[in-house]
Enzyme design. Sequence first.
Site, short mmCIF file in Angstrom:
data_model
loop_
_atom_site.label_atom_id
_atom_site.label_comp_id
_atom_site.label_asym_id
_atom_site.label_seq_id
_atom_site.Cartn_x
_atom_site.Cartn_y
_atom_site.Cartn_z
N GLY A 1 0.80 -1.21 0.00
CA GLY A 1 0.00 0.00 0.00
C GLY A 1 0.83 1.26 0.00
O GLY A 1 2.03 1.23 -0.30
N LEU B 1 0.41 3.65 -2.18
CA LEU B 1 0.80 3.43 -3.57
C LEU B 1 1.29 4.70 -4.26
O LEU B 1 0.77 5.78 -4.03
CB LEU B 1 -0.39 2.83 -4.33
CG LEU B 1 -0.93 1.53 -3.73
CD1 LEU B 1 -2.08 0.99 -4.58
CD2 LEU B 1 0.16 0.47 -3.58
N HIS B 2 2.31 4.52 -5.10
CA HIS B 2 2.87 5.61 -5.90
C HIS B 2 2.92 5.15 -7.36
O HIS B 2 2.42 4.07 -7.70
CB HIS B 2 4.25 6.01 -5.36
CG HIS B 2 5.19 4.86 -5.14
ND1 HIS B 2 5.62 4.04 -6.18
CD2 HIS B 2 5.76 4.35 -4.01
CE1 HIS B 2 6.45 3.13 -5.70
NE2 HIS B 2 6.53 3.28 -4.38
N HIS C 1 4.10 1.52 -8.16
CA HIS C 1 3.07 0.48 -8.01
C HIS C 1 2.09 0.54 -9.18
O HIS C 1 1.69 -0.50 -9.73
CB HIS C 1 2.28 0.68 -6.71
CG HIS C 1 3.08 0.60 -5.45
ND1 HIS C 1 3.35 1.69 -4.67
CD2 HIS C 1 3.66 -0.45 -4.81
CE1 HIS C 1 4.05 1.34 -3.61
NE2 HIS C 1 4.26 0.04 -3.67
N SER D 1 9.51 5.32 -3.53
CA SER D 1 9.37 4.37 -2.44
C SER D 1 8.42 4.94 -1.40
O SER D 1 8.41 6.16 -1.17
CB SER D 1 10.74 4.12 -1.78
OG SER D 1 10.57 3.51 -0.52
P1 AMP Z 1 5.91 -2.54 -1.64
O1 AMP Z 1 4.56 -1.93 -1.52
O2 AMP Z 1 7.02 -1.60 -1.30
O3 AMP Z 1 6.03 -3.88 -0.98
O4 AMP Z 1 6.11 -2.82 -3.19
C1 AMP Z 1 5.17 -3.57 -3.91
C2 AMP Z 1 5.72 -3.83 -5.29
O5 AMP Z 1 5.99 -2.57 -5.95
C3 AMP Z 1 7.05 -4.59 -5.26
O6 AMP Z 1 7.07 -5.53 -6.33
C4 AMP Z 1 8.06 -3.49 -5.47
O7 AMP Z 1 9.27 -3.94 -6.05
C5 AMP Z 1 7.32 -2.58 -6.42
N1 AMP Z 1 7.87 -1.23 -6.40
C6 AMP Z 1 8.11 -0.46 -5.30
N2 AMP Z 1 8.68 0.72 -5.68
C7 AMP Z 1 8.81 0.68 -7.03
C8 AMP Z 1 9.33 1.59 -8.02
N3 AMP Z 1 9.84 2.77 -7.69
N4 AMP Z 1 9.29 1.20 -9.32
C9 AMP Z 1 8.78 0.00 -9.66
N5 AMP Z 1 8.27 -0.91 -8.79
C10 AMP Z 1 8.29 -0.56 -7.49
#
Ligand code: AMP
Length: 286
Positions: free
Chosen positions: A31, A33-34, A37, A187
């Site tokens: 979550g 989300l940016h 995601h 992130s």
């Molecule tokens: P998280 O919510 O941080 O667990 O990330 C969920 C998914 O989004 C994971 O597969 C991450 O690798 C991916 N993700 C996070 N940040 C980025 C980004 N800047 N660019 C591409 N994918 C991302």
Amino acid sequence: MNIVKTVRELRAAVAHARSEDKRIGFVPTMGNLHDGHAALVEKASQRVDFVVASIFVNPLQFGPKEDLASYPRTLEADKERLLQAGCNLLFAPSVEEMYPHGLAGQTLVSVSGVSEGLCGASRPGHFDGVATVVCKLFNMVQPDLAIFGQKDFQQLAVIRTLVSDLNMPIQIIGEPTVRATDGLALSSRNGYLDAVQRSAAPAIYRTLSDMVNAIQAGAADYSKLITAGLAALQAAGFRPDYLEIRQADTLKAATAEDQQLVILVAAFVGSTRLIDNIAFTRTLSA
Ligand code: AMP
């Protein structure tokens, strides 16, 4: 977009999509989300007929001194983003729904090899937590494909190994890292940075890029490159956790002969730990 909180509702919604012969894609997230995601969800919606996303801040993958309690939870805004990106079904379970018998007795999935070193060394138990929750989510959703970001390069390697070692019939796709215009990888943890830290943060990507350029220009003394990279990070106000040059496919230490490389970094600014990497093909000098 349908939103469900229980495994029972999730299974019913996915079964309905399957009954219509739809191919299922899955994007697991924590979550907040940016655009990174959103890019994964958009990619999924281009490749399958029915996109499932999950939002679950998984306590099993956080260490006792890490940011589980403060991790940003922004469900309402996340729903809107998912809708815009083409998500069909959001699974947003509670901790009790995911771990009905508690965390202590939970069966763990442990991926050896690629989960050792790097973040695996700095965050003991982290990849067991990731592999376990992803394994559970895969069994709940049973997607045809699942999409992950290359931003979490070691995590992607862990998932690929998990799926291969346990013969899961799921195609794993890695998507490029989405960055801010100044190079900082998007992130959820960037939100922890104050203005001064945020202005220093692009040094991470700059350091990685400088190292890639040096290697492409013929630099072959990797330990010297790493020493210089660590100094650059420190000069920018970071406390480096690791900076390593590895083989991109195995994550083993890179030798002068290897061409498929990845440079991975984790560094603290204040109490915020940021990670990034660049994978590239070394162009051999003649
Ligand atoms: P998280 O919510 O941080 O667990 O990330 C969920 C998914 O989004 C994971 O597969 C991450 O690798 C991916 N993700 C996070 N940040 C980025 C980004 N800047 N660019 C591409 N994918 C991302």
